[in-house]
Design an enzyme around this catalytic site. Structure first.
Site, PDB file in Angstrom:
ATOM      1  N   ASP A  78      -0.048  -1.029  -3.317  1.00 26.63           N
ATOM      2  CA  ASP A  78      -1.508  -0.989  -3.163  1.00 26.63           C
ATOM      3  C   ASP A  78      -2.207  -1.354  -4.467  1.00 26.63           C
ATOM      4  O   ASP A  78      -3.240  -2.019  -4.464  1.00 26.63           O
ATOM      5  CB  ASP A  78      -1.973   0.387  -2.679  1.00 26.63           C
ATOM      6  N   CYS A  79      -1.633  -0.903  -5.578  1.00 28.84           N
ATOM      7  CA  CYS A  79      -2.215  -1.242  -6.887  1.00 28.84           C
ATOM      8  C   CYS A  79      -2.183  -2.747  -7.116  1.00 28.84           C
ATOM      9  O   CYS A  79      -3.182  -3.335  -7.544  1.00 28.84           O
ATOM     10  CB  CYS A  79      -1.444  -0.547  -8.005  1.00 28.84           C
ATOM     11  N   ARG A  80      -1.025  -3.351  -6.839  1.00 29.65           N
ATOM     12  CA  ARG A  80      -0.903  -4.793  -7.042  1.00 29.65           C
ATOM     13  C   ARG A  80      -1.874  -5.562  -6.161  1.00 29.65           C
ATOM     14  O   ARG A  80      -2.423  -6.586  -6.583  1.00 29.65           O
ATOM     15  CB  ARG A  80       0.541  -5.230  -6.811  1.00 29.65           C
TER      16      ARG A  80
END
Length: 181
Positions: A78-80
């Site tokens: 999700d961060c990426r």
């Protein structure tokens, strides 16, 4: 019953590969993932962490500026997915004097710096190079989900804690008086 249905919808969305940033059925991901974050008006805890170059960066050195804290890790899908949107916000609001600080929960420096390079992140990056639950900063900011974003106002107080990038952008529009809509 309503909350149970909302949790079921979120669980289903994640099992289908939908990220927290994309609310399904009108469910706000902040209800589930950001409910325990520091509340607006709370003094932002100060911290000193190291950059990839080994230099100390302290939150209080940016006193008088609006600061965005982006809690992330290279191993977090999700961060990426959100990094390009956060970099875009940095490109826009950094020109307005807003300071962006990426706080990584990576414990492997090569993976951390590789992600910084791969995503072309131009904003400050810091890390304790410890596993997420072993960091000192995680409990200070009550991080239970990543990515998590905080907007700190010019007085050093939390203006917003969220897992939704669009909410961070809206808060920056409000605080800077800038809107391209």
């Amino acid at each position: 019953m309503k909350r149970t249905l909302a949790l079921i919808a979120l669980s289903l969305a994640f099992s289908l590969g939908t990220r927290a940033q994309e609310p399904q059925s009108g469910v706000d991901p902040d209800i589930e993932y950001a409910a325990d974050l520091l509340k607006p008006g709370t003094k932002a805890p100060d911290f000193t962490l190291l950059t990839p170059e080994g230099k100390e960066l302290t939150l209080s050195q940016f006193k008088g500026k609006i600061v965005v804290l982006d809690f992330w890790a290279s191993w977090c899908p999700d961060c990426r997915k959100e990094l390009p949107a956060i970099e875009e916000a940095y490109e826009k609001y950094g020109k307005e004097g807003v300071v962006f600080i990426g706080v990584s929960f990576d414990d492997n420096k090569d993976k951390w710096t590789g992600a910084i390079k791969d995503y072309g992140l131009g904003y400050y990056q810091v890390s304790e190079l410890k596993k997420w639950k072993q960091t000192d900063i995680s409990p200070l900011y009550r991080i239970k989900w990543i990515p998590t974003l905080y907007v700190i106002d010019r007085k050093g107080k939390v203006a917003l804690g969220t897992v939704v990038t669009e909410k961070m952008v809206s808060k920056l529009e409000e605080l800077t008086g800038r809107s391209d809509k």
